[in-house]
Design a protein around this motif. Structure first.
Motif, mmCIF file in Angstrom:
data_model
loop_
_atom_site.group_PDB
_atom_site.id
_atom_site.type_symbol
_atom_site.label_atom_id
_atom_site.label_comp_id
_atom_site.label_asym_id
_atom_site.label_seq_id
_atom_site.Cartn_x
_atom_site.Cartn_y
_atom_site.Cartn_z
ATOM 1 N N PHE A 103 12.300 8.462 -15.915
ATOM 2 C CA PHE A 103 11.215 7.545 -15.551
ATOM 3 C C PHE A 103 11.131 7.365 -14.040
ATOM 4 N N VAL A 104 12.298 7.251 -13.382
ATOM 5 C CA VAL A 104 12.290 7.133 -11.915
ATOM 6 C C VAL A 104 11.694 8.412 -11.311
ATOM 7 N N ALA A 105 12.055 9.560 -11.885
ATOM 8 C CA ALA A 105 11.452 10.818 -11.426
ATOM 9 C C ALA A 105 9.945 10.794 -11.654
ATOM 10 N N CYS A 106 9.512 10.155 -12.751
ATOM 11 C CA CYS A 106 8.079 10.019 -13.057
ATOM 12 C C CYS A 106 7.375 9.215 -11.957
ATOM 13 N N ALA A 107 7.977 8.070 -11.567
ATOM 14 C CA ALA A 107 7.383 7.245 -10.500
ATOM 15 C C ALA A 107 7.357 8.014 -9.185
ATOM 16 N N TYR A 108 8.460 8.717 -8.881
ATOM 17 C CA TYR A 108 8.514 9.450 -7.613
ATOM 18 C C TYR A 108 7.655 10.703 -7.620
ATOM 19 N N SER A 109 7.415 11.271 -8.820
ATOM 20 C CA SER A 109 6.495 12.411 -8.890
ATOM 21 C C SER A 109 5.108 11.961 -8.457
ATOM 22 N N GLY A 110 4.737 10.760 -8.903
ATOM 23 C CA GLY A 110 3.464 10.194 -8.448
ATOM 24 C C GLY A 110 3.434 10.059 -6.935
ATOM 25 N N THR A 111 4.544 9.579 -6.382
ATOM 26 C CA THR A 111 4.630 9.425 -4.927
ATOM 27 C C THR A 111 4.530 10.774 -4.216
ATOM 28 N N LEU A 112 5.341 11.748 -4.678
ATOM 29 C CA LEU A 112 5.353 13.060 -4.017
ATOM 30 C C LEU A 112 3.979 13.711 -4.046
ATOM 31 N N SER A 113 3.291 13.633 -5.198
ATOM 32 C CA SER A 113 1.993 14.305 -5.312
ATOM 33 C C SER A 113 0.981 13.689 -4.360
ATOM 34 N N THR A 114 1.020 12.363 -4.227
ATOM 35 C CA THR A 114 0.064 11.694 -3.340
ATOM 36 C C THR A 114 0.389 11.963 -1.873
ATOM 37 N N VAL A 115 1.665 11.844 -1.539
ATOM 38 C CA VAL A 115 2.069 12.009 -0.135
ATOM 39 C C VAL A 115 1.828 13.446 0.322
ATOM 40 N N SER A 116 2.149 14.427 -0.552
ATOM 41 C CA SER A 116 1.975 15.824 -0.143
ATOM 42 C C SER A 116 0.499 16.139 0.079
ATOM 43 N N SER A 117 -0.379 15.602 -0.804
ATOM 44 C CA SER A 117 -1.811 15.875 -0.610
ATOM 45 C C SER A 117 -2.302 15.209 0.667
ATOM 46 N N SER A 118 -1.754 14.029 0.974
ATOM 47 C CA SER A 118 -2.148 13.330 2.208
ATOM 48 C C SER A 118 -1.721 14.118 3.447
ATOM 49 N N ILE A 119 -0.459 14.601 3.438
ATOM 50 C CA ILE A 119 0.053 15.338 4.597
ATOM 51 C C ILE A 119 -0.780 16.606 4.817
ATOM 52 N N ASN A 120 -1.069 17.328 3.729
ATOM 53 C CA ASN A 120 -1.837 18.561 3.833
ATOM 54 C C ASN A 120 -3.259 18.286 4.338
ATOM 55 N N ALA A 121 -3.857 17.209 3.830
ATOM 56 C CA ALA A 121 -5.222 16.856 4.252
ATOM 57 C C ALA A 121 -5.245 16.419 5.720
ATOM 58 N N LEU A 122 -4.243 15.648 6.129
ATOM 59 C CA LEU A 122 -4.170 15.206 7.530
ATOM 60 C C LEU A 122 -4.026 16.403 8.461
ATOM 61 N N ALA A 123 -3.192 17.384 8.066
ATOM 62 C CA ALA A 123 -3.027 18.591 8.888
ATOM 63 C C ALA A 123 -4.353 19.353 8.976
ATOM 64 N N ALA A 124 -5.060 19.468 7.845
ATOM 65 C CA ALA A 124 -6.338 20.200 7.822
ATOM 66 C C ALA A 124 -7.358 19.553 8.745
ATOM 67 N N VAL A 125 -7.467 18.242 8.633
ATOM 68 C CA VAL A 125 -8.461 17.518 9.430
ATOM 69 C C VAL A 125 -8.129 17.607 10.917
ATOM 70 N N THR A 126 -6.849 17.480 11.259
ATOM 71 C CA THR A 126 -6.446 17.529 12.671
ATOM 72 C C THR A 126 -6.739 18.910 13.268
ATOM 73 N N VAL A 127 -6.372 19.964 12.526
ATOM 74 C CA VAL A 127 -6.593 21.327 13.030
ATOM 75 C C VAL A 127 -8.088 21.631 13.126
ATOM 76 N N GLU A 128 -8.843 21.340 12.071
ATOM 77 C CA GLU A 128 -10.265 21.703 12.028
ATOM 78 C C GLU A 128 -11.127 20.842 12.946
ATOM 79 N N ASP A 129 -10.823 19.534 13.013
ATOM 80 C CA ASP A 129 -11.724 18.618 13.726
ATOM 81 C C ASP A 129 -11.299 18.340 15.162
ATOM 82 N N LEU A 130 -9.996 18.404 15.426
ATOM 83 C CA LEU A 130 -9.537 18.015 16.760
ATOM 84 C C LEU A 130 -9.032 19.195 17.591
#
Length: 611
Positions: free
Chosen positions: A341-368
């Motif tokens: 169950f703890v892995a379940c909660a952290y899987s939610g965290t990892l999936s959200t954080v990883s998508s955020s990091i990837n999106a932030l990198a994309a936006v910074t490279v493409e826009d800035l």
């Protein structure tokens, strides 16, 4: 009864299961760092080479925003306020249809990497930069909550080391995002969705066994007033009603699914427009399954503690800790399952954080970075993208420290999306749906929408709405067989929903606080969107918006809808969507220097041109 009920503690097998989840996630990142020649270009890194298919993308979309906020926050929400949150199931349907039929066709046919490229194509560079900056601030804030909140809840109940968990989560995410790019993010999400469902299932099955079956759980919920599905009160100040969830929820979630870089980046990485739309519709089924699981966990939570609330009895210090408390209570005889169950909660965290990091990198490279340094090679951009992933990973871990001040998990997270996402949704809607909107109207509309959203959002954090606006249901302690008496019960029931650290106490309530600041948090986004659109339209009309010459590709057209039926015609009709063609889109804009690999011979031409 309750006083003798001791919950279990974490044992070695629980740590093994949790560590295994982290290791497999990291291994997926290592695999995609080298598979198929690795991340040769920034497009490989940020867009998975635009060769993804519908099913993994759909599962990834479901995982990304169904984070630990869902795993811990939603059951606690059902426990305190009843099953009304389940109406979000209807909301998700509207959100997916709007995202797939209004926003996706425009983004996909332009072949963009950052959604904010669209703002420059449609308006100007200044509007694009405003959108980019707002997105970066919003995402770092939200990601801080997503990392910190589950770590805190799990630490206080299981003794799981707080900052060890925060840093481990942040480091593992940053590791596989940096090595494997979008492909690693998507495939780890697929693995993590499986873990989330398994964690929920273990709680639901064991609860049903202990509480006398599904009927026993529903009977307890009914007797406790938790099956309060329909409340048609139109009052916008009521926290959750049918209307706030359907209207406010649709605006809040459309700002996430329709225009947020983390989600858009996934579905436009699909190899054809049909696959992109299919990914959204399959994701809808995923959203429904996760919603049903989390709602049922909330009912199981209530059934277990209907006569002895652990929160009132001071066994836990916040509502977000109820779920881990239940897990250690009912699954203590099964070593490794609480770890699941703890892995379940952290899987939610990892999936959200990883998508955020990837999106932030994309936006910074493409826009800035790209617009400033046009001479950079694809290899250099790929290295820069990876460097950005490391930087944003570190920033998000730092933000987690600030998140400790943000208050209740579910509401804080959705409030941030409402305050920033609403005006951005309004801005994109202006561009795609209003032909006469111009850059002056767009910019002033965005600023007006953001100012109003921020005003009401911060006001609500400082002066939380009174219980008669939030309608918490009673929590009982008569079965606890302990020293707590009925007066404790009454104080617990009247606890304000927001536990914000910024809250101002002992102040006389004014009409402004009781009306304006008590607006349902789900309407923050609606307010920001509508003000942005209305102000933007009025200013555009008064500054000559009708006179501009617009390329129809930047607008939603009848052809975009009719092309849904291309799949029934011969295959070649869909070719224009499959490869984001350079010829059709023109080669005079640096926004298109990431076009499909089979056009590399033309890329030199694209990079060499200026706006």
């Amino acid at each position: 009864m309750g006083a003798q009920r001791d919950i279990g503690t974490f044992v070695v097998w629980d740590y093994v299961v949790f560590a295994g989840m982290l290791l497999i996630s990291a291994a997926i990142g290592i695999y995609y760092a080298f598979a198929g020649g690795g991340q040769q270009t920034s497009k490989d890194f940020l867009m998975g080479g635009r060769r993804m298919t519908a099913v993994p993308v759909a599962l990834s979309l479901s995982a990304s925003f169904m984070s630990a906020v869902t795993v811990l926050g939603t059951p606690a929400e059902i426990y305190r306020f009843g099953i009304m949150y389940g109406i979000f199931g209807i909301t998700y349907f509207f959100v997916v249809v709007i995202s797939a039929e209004v926003f996706l066709p425009v983004f996909y046919k332009l072949g963009i990497t950052s959604t904010y490229e669209y703002l420059e194509l449609r308006f100007n560079r200044c509007v694009r930069l405003c959108g980019t900056v707002l997105f970066i601030v919003q995402t770092i804030l939200y990601t801080g909550i997503v990392i910190y909140a589950p770590a805190l809840a799990l630490n206080q109940v299981t003794g799981f080391d707080l900052w060890g968990a925060v840093v481990a989560t942040g480091v593992v995410c940053t590791f596989y995002c940096t090595l494997g790019g979008l492909k690693a993010v998507i495939w780890t999400d697929v693995f993590q969705v499986g873990i989330m469902i398994a964690g929920f299932a273990s709680v639901i099955i064991q609860s049903a066994v202990i509480q006398g079956g599904i009927n026993g759980i529903l009977s307890d919920a009914y007797n406790g007033g938790r099956l309060n599905f329909w409340n048609f009160n139109p009052n916008p100040l009521q926290r959750h009603t049918f209307w706030t969830i359907i209207i406010g929820g649709t605006f809040t979630w459309t700002s996430i699914y329709g225009t947020n870089q983390s989600q858009v980046q996934r579905y436009i990485s699909c190899k054809s427009r049909f696959q992109a739309k299919l990914s959204l519709y399959i994701n809808l089924v995923g959203l429904w399954i996760i919603l049903v699981c989390s709602v049922f966990c909330g009912l199981a939570l209530y059934s277990r503690y209907h006569d002895c609330d652990p929160w009132t009895a001071k066994k836990v210090s916040a509502a977000d800790q109820l779920m881990p408390y239940l897990v250690l209570d009912i699954l203590q005889d099964y070593p490794g399952v609480p770890g699941l169950f703890v892995a379940c909660a952290y899987s939610g965290t990892l999936s959200t954080v990883s998508s955020s990091i990837n999106a932030l990198a994309a936006v910074t490279v493409e826009d800035l970075i790209k617009p400033r340094f046009r001479s950079l090679s694809e290899r250099s951009l790929s290295w820069i993208s990876q460097g950005m992933s490391v930087l944003y990973g570190a920033l998000c871990i730092g933000m987690a420290a600030l998140a400790s001040l943000m208050g209740t998990l579910l509401q804080a997270a959705l409030s941030i999306f409402g305050m920033v996402g609403g005006p951005l949704l309004g801005l994109f809607s202006l561009g795609i749906l209003v032909p006469f909107a111009n850059s002056i109207g767009a910019l002033l509309g965005l600023l007006a929408g953001f100012a109003i959203s921020l005003w009401v959002g911060i006001g609500a954090q400082l002066y939380p709405p009174l219980p008669e606006r939030t309608l918490p249901l009673p929590l009982e302690t008569y079965g606890c067989n302990s020293t707590y008496n009925r007066t404790d019960l009454m104080t617990a029931t009247a606890m304000p929903f927001s536990t914000s650290a910024f809250q101002v106490h002992n102040i006389e309530r004014t009409p402004l606080m009781d009306n304006w600041y008590s607006l349902s948090y789900l309407y923050f986004s609606t307010l920001g969107t509508l003000i942005t659109i209305i102000v933007g339209m009025l200013i555009s009309l008064s500054t000559g918006g009708r006179k501009q010459n617009l390329d129809p590709r930047f607008l939603l057209t009848k052809q975009d809808f009719l092309s849904n039926f291309d799949i029934f015609k011969k295959k070649q009709h869909d070719i224009s969507y499959k490869s984001h063609p350079v010829e059709d889109l023109g080669t005079d804009n640096p926004a298109f220097n990431h076009i499909e690999l089979n056009f590399t011979d033309q890329r030199g031409k694209v990079n060499g041109t200026r706006l």
